[in-house]
Each structure stands twice: as structure tokens, then as C-alpha cells.
Design a protein around this motif. Structure first.
Motif, PDB file in Angstrom:
ATOM      1  N   TYR A  94      10.983 -39.492  -5.339  1.00  0.00           N
ATOM      2  CA  TYR A  94      10.441 -38.806  -6.513  1.00  0.00           C
ATOM      3  C   TYR A  94      11.093 -37.438  -6.705  1.00  0.00           C
ATOM      4  N   GLU A  95      11.335 -36.748  -5.598  1.00  0.00           N
ATOM      5  CA  GLU A  95      11.936 -35.412  -5.692  1.00  0.00           C
ATOM      6  C   GLU A  95      13.362 -35.493  -6.239  1.00  0.00           C
ATOM      7  N   MET A  96      14.133 -36.461  -5.748  1.00  0.00           N
ATOM      8  CA  MET A  96      15.496 -36.648  -6.247  1.00  0.00           C
ATOM      9  C   MET A  96      15.489 -37.060  -7.713  1.00  0.00           C
ATOM     10  N   LYS A  97      14.560 -37.912  -8.067  1.00  0.00           N
ATOM     11  CA  LYS A  97      14.449 -38.348  -9.461  1.00  0.00           C
ATOM     12  C   LYS A  97      14.125 -37.179 -10.375  1.00  0.00           C
ATOM     13  N   SER A  98      13.274 -36.276  -9.921  1.00  0.00           N
ATOM     14  CA  SER A  98      12.930 -35.103 -10.724  1.00  0.00           C
ATOM     15  C   SER A  98      14.158 -34.225 -10.969  1.00  0.00           C
ATOM     16  N   GLN A  99      14.988 -34.049  -9.948  1.00  0.00           N
ATOM     17  CA  GLN A  99      16.194 -33.239 -10.119  1.00  0.00           C
ATOM     18  C   GLN A  99      17.115 -33.835 -11.186  1.00  0.00           C
ATOM     19  N   VAL A 100      17.292 -35.153 -11.139  1.00  0.00           N
ATOM     20  CA  VAL A 100      18.172 -35.814 -12.110  1.00  0.00           C
ATOM     21  C   VAL A 100      17.589 -35.717 -13.520  1.00  0.00           C
ATOM     22  N   LEU A 101      16.273 -35.864 -13.645  1.00  0.00           N
ATOM     23  CA  LEU A 101      15.644 -35.758 -14.967  1.00  0.00           C
ATOM     24  C   LEU A 101      15.813 -34.357 -15.542  1.00  0.00           C
TER      25      LEU A 101
ATOM     26  N   ARG B  34      10.890 -25.518 -10.337  1.00  0.00           N
ATOM     27  CA  ARG B  34      12.011 -25.483 -11.283  1.00  0.00           C
ATOM     28  C   ARG B  34      11.709 -26.301 -12.537  1.00  0.00           C
ATOM     29  N   ALA B  35      11.059 -27.456 -12.357  1.00  0.00           N
ATOM     30  CA  ALA B  35      10.691 -28.272 -13.517  1.00  0.00           C
ATOM     31  C   ALA B  35       9.659 -27.542 -14.386  1.00  0.00           C
ATOM     32  N   GLN B  36       8.693 -26.909 -13.760  1.00  0.00           N
ATOM     33  CA  GLN B  36       7.697 -26.144 -14.506  1.00  0.00           C
ATOM     34  C   GLN B  36       8.333 -24.978 -15.242  1.00  0.00           C
ATOM     35  N   LEU B  37       9.321 -24.356 -14.612  1.00  0.00           N
ATOM     36  CA  LEU B  37      10.027 -23.261 -15.266  1.00  0.00           C
ATOM     37  C   LEU B  37      10.768 -23.754 -16.496  1.00  0.00           C
ATOM     38  N   GLY B  38      11.305 -24.976 -16.420  1.00  0.00           N
ATOM     39  CA  GLY B  38      11.988 -25.554 -17.577  1.00  0.00           C
ATOM     40  C   GLY B  38      11.059 -25.810 -18.744  1.00  0.00           C
ATOM     41  N   LEU B  39       9.770 -25.994 -18.454  1.00  0.00           N
ATOM     42  CA  LEU B  39       8.777 -26.191 -19.520  1.00  0.00           C
ATOM     43  C   LEU B  39       8.213 -24.880 -20.033  1.00  0.00           C
ATOM     44  N   GLY B  40       8.599 -23.778 -19.408  1.00  0.00           N
ATOM     45  CA  GLY B  40       8.053 -22.485 -19.810  1.00  0.00           C
ATOM     46  C   GLY B  40       6.755 -22.126 -19.130  1.00  0.00           C
ATOM     47  N   GLU B  41       6.351 -22.938 -18.144  1.00  0.00           N
ATOM     48  CA  GLU B  41       5.117 -22.653 -17.395  1.00  0.00           C
ATOM     49  C   GLU B  41       5.472 -21.717 -16.230  1.00  0.00           C
TER      50      GLU B  41
ATOM     51  N   SER C   7      18.414 -32.504 -14.989  1.00  0.00           N
ATOM     52  CA  SER C   7      19.807 -32.478 -15.445  1.00  0.00           C
ATOM     53  C   SER C   7      19.959 -33.145 -16.804  1.00  0.00           C
ATOM     54  N   LEU C   8      19.075 -34.094 -17.099  1.00  0.00           N
ATOM     55  CA  LEU C   8      19.076 -34.763 -18.414  1.00  0.00           C
ATOM     56  C   LEU C   8      18.216 -34.028 -19.436  1.00  0.00           C
ATOM     57  N   HIS C   9      17.647 -32.872 -19.026  1.00  0.00           N
ATOM     58  CA  HIS C   9      16.787 -32.050 -19.889  1.00  0.00           C
ATOM     59  C   HIS C   9      15.524 -32.797 -20.331  1.00  0.00           C
ATOM     60  N   GLU C  10      15.046 -33.682 -19.480  1.00  0.00           N
ATOM     61  CA  GLU C  10      13.783 -34.387 -19.729  1.00  0.00           C
ATOM     62  C   GLU C  10      12.721 -33.741 -18.830  1.00  0.00           C
ATOM     63  N   MET C  11      12.153 -32.644 -19.336  1.00  0.00           N
ATOM     64  CA  MET C  11      11.332 -31.788 -18.484  1.00  0.00           C
ATOM     65  C   MET C  11       9.955 -32.384 -18.179  1.00  0.00           C
ATOM     66  N   PHE C  12       9.340 -33.020 -19.144  1.00  0.00           N
ATOM     67  CA  PHE C  12       8.012 -33.610 -18.886  1.00  0.00           C
ATOM     68  C   PHE C  12       8.077 -34.685 -17.799  1.00  0.00           C
TER      69      PHE C  12
END
Length: 261
Positions: free
Chosen positions: A96-103, A135-142, A105-110
Motif C-alpha cells: 500500500y505504501e509503494m502504491k501511494s508513492q506511485v499514485l 506527503r499525500a496529505q500535503l498534496g491535498l493541501g491538508e 507521481s501520477l498526481h492522483e492525490m485522493f
């Protein structure tokens, strides 16, 4: 006349040796049945263990294949491999963690946040998972949530310079900028409201100046309505503008007609 003797109990004629042999054979049969059941349970358990080992082995192969694809920026294919691996080992937080990193990179933040949350749920002690979630939360502005996730990551692994110097430092800087922007916006709004209130003067509509102005405007309107102009065009085509009073209007004769007012 027949005589009847005492009926002996069934088994009275069975010898003691025969009885003991029967009991021994019954015990052997029971032990054999118990052994068969134990062997069946053991075999079933072993089959499950083998199946699990095969699943773990296949999942690792898929994980490695996905990692190689991700390194070559073939992100969609990598996600597909990891999804297959998750079908075999759904509790693997690393997938799941690796998948989140790749997502990300694809700018699919949710979806990236969701995958990182799944990783944290399966392994709350993984500082990698908390870092990726931040990092994912930061990409969403949270920003506030991201700061908390980075702090948890540092709590688990305090000497991690990457989280401390890069992730958390950057998130705090963004947080300060966000607070400053909100403060400026509130100040600008308050200033606009103050200017709007100042632009409307507080007139005293009962003052002598206002009464005099209203009276002058009324007299002017009265004078304009008292005098009317009439445009008269004669039969020969001559145009004449005549001012008529309300009390004595000018009436054209039969040789004139009104063309327009």
C-alpha cells in the motif's frame, strides 16, 4: 412336561481371555481412528501452510516486478502488479505504501491518501507509511494533517534526517504562509467593510440645507412642466416650434397640423 432352568445372563459363557482380547482390539481401533483424525488435521494444516507460503512467495515476486516497473516510470503497470499481490497478501503494508508513492507521481492525490491510510492501518509502526501519508496529505493541501503524520513518523524513527529537514520543515513553512495569507485576507475584508461604511455619509435629512435643495428642485420641475413645446409643420413644409402654456394653449388653424411633439 418340560422343565425350565434359570436363564443365565448373556455373555456369561464368554471367557475372560476373549473379553480382554475384544477390549484390546477395540482400543487399537480407537487409537487408529484418533491417529487418522490427527493425521487429517495435520495434513490440512500443512496444506494451508504450503498455500500461504506460495501466496507470500508469489506476492513477493509481484512486488519486485512492480518496483522495477515503477523505477522505469511505468506506473500503471506497477500498480497492476501490486494490486495482484494485494489479492494474495492483503495485510502487506509495504504494498500500500509503494502504491501511494506511485499514485502521487501520477498526481492522483485522493487515491494516494487512501492507500497510505491503508498502509498505516496495517502497520502503525511503519515510519515509511506515516511519511508517505504526510506527503499525500500535503498534496491535498491538508497541511495540519501532514504535519501530524510527519511528527508520528519522527516519533517512530527520531533520527530520520529526511523527515525532519525536508518534510516537516517544508510543511511548517507552508503552514506559516497559510496563516499569513488568511490574516491578510481577513484584514483586507475588514478594510473593505470599513471603506464601504465611510462612503455612505450620514446625512441629516431634516437640516435647512437639505430642505432648501429639495425646494429648489421642486420649483425647477414645476417650471419645466408648466411650459410645453409643440413642433408644428405647415402644409408648405415649414417647421415651427411653439411654446404653449397650460392655461392658454396655442391651437393651430385649419392650414396647420401637428407633425410631432
Amino acid at each position: 412336561m418340560a422343565s425350565f432352568g434359570w436363564k443365565r445372563k448373556i455373555g456369561e459363557k464368554v471367557s475372560k481371555a476373549t473379553s480382554q482380547q475384544f477390549e484390546a482390539e477395540a482400543a487399537d481401533d480407537k487409537d487408529l481412528a484418533d491417529d487418522d483424525e490427527a493425521n487429517w488435521v495435520h495434513a490440512t494444516k500443512r496444506r494451508k501452510e504450503i498455500l500461504l507460503e506460495d501466496c507470500v512467495k508469489k506476492s513477493k515476486e509481484l512486488k519486485d516486478e512492480g518496483a522495477n516497473l515503477a523505477e522505469n516510470k511505468r506506473y500503471r503497470e506497477a500498480i497492476h502488479k501490486w494490486d495482484e499481490a494485494l489479492q494474495l497478501t492483503p495485510e502487506d503494508a509495504t504494498l500500500y505504501e509503494m502504491k501511494s508513492q506511485v499514485l502521487m507521481s501520477l498526481h492522483e492525490m485522493f487515491p494516494a491518501v487512501h492507500a497510505a491510510e491503508m498502509a498505516v492501518q496495517r502497520n502503525p509502526r511503519s515510519w515509511d507509511a506515516w511519511q508517505t501519508l504526510g506527503r499525500a496529505q500535503l498534496g491535498l493541501g491538508e497541511i495540519a494533517l501532514a504535519i501530524r503524520s510527519f511528527q508520528v513518523s519522527l516519533h517512530i524513527f527520531p533520527v530520520n534526517p529526511e523527515v525532519w529537514k525536508e518534510d516537516l520543515s517544508w510543511a511548517r513553512k507552508l503552514h506559516e504562509q497559510q496563516k499569513a495569507t488568511k490574516t491578510e485576507a481577513l484584514q483586507a475584508l475588514a478594510k473593505e467593510k470599513e471603506l464601504a461604511q465611510e462612503s455612505i455619509p450620514d446625512y441629516d435629512f431634516e437640516s435647512d440645507e437639505i430642505v432648501a435643495v429639495c425646494a429648489a428642485i421642486a420649483e425647477k420641475e414645476k417650471a419645466l412642466s408648466a411650459a410645453k413645446t409643440v413642433v408644428i409643420v405647415s402644409a408648405s413644409g415649414a417647421v415651427e416650434t411653439v411654446t404653449e402654456k397650460e392655461n392658454c394653449p396655442a391651437t393651430p388653424d385649419e392650414t396647420l397640423f401637428i407633425r410631432a411633439r
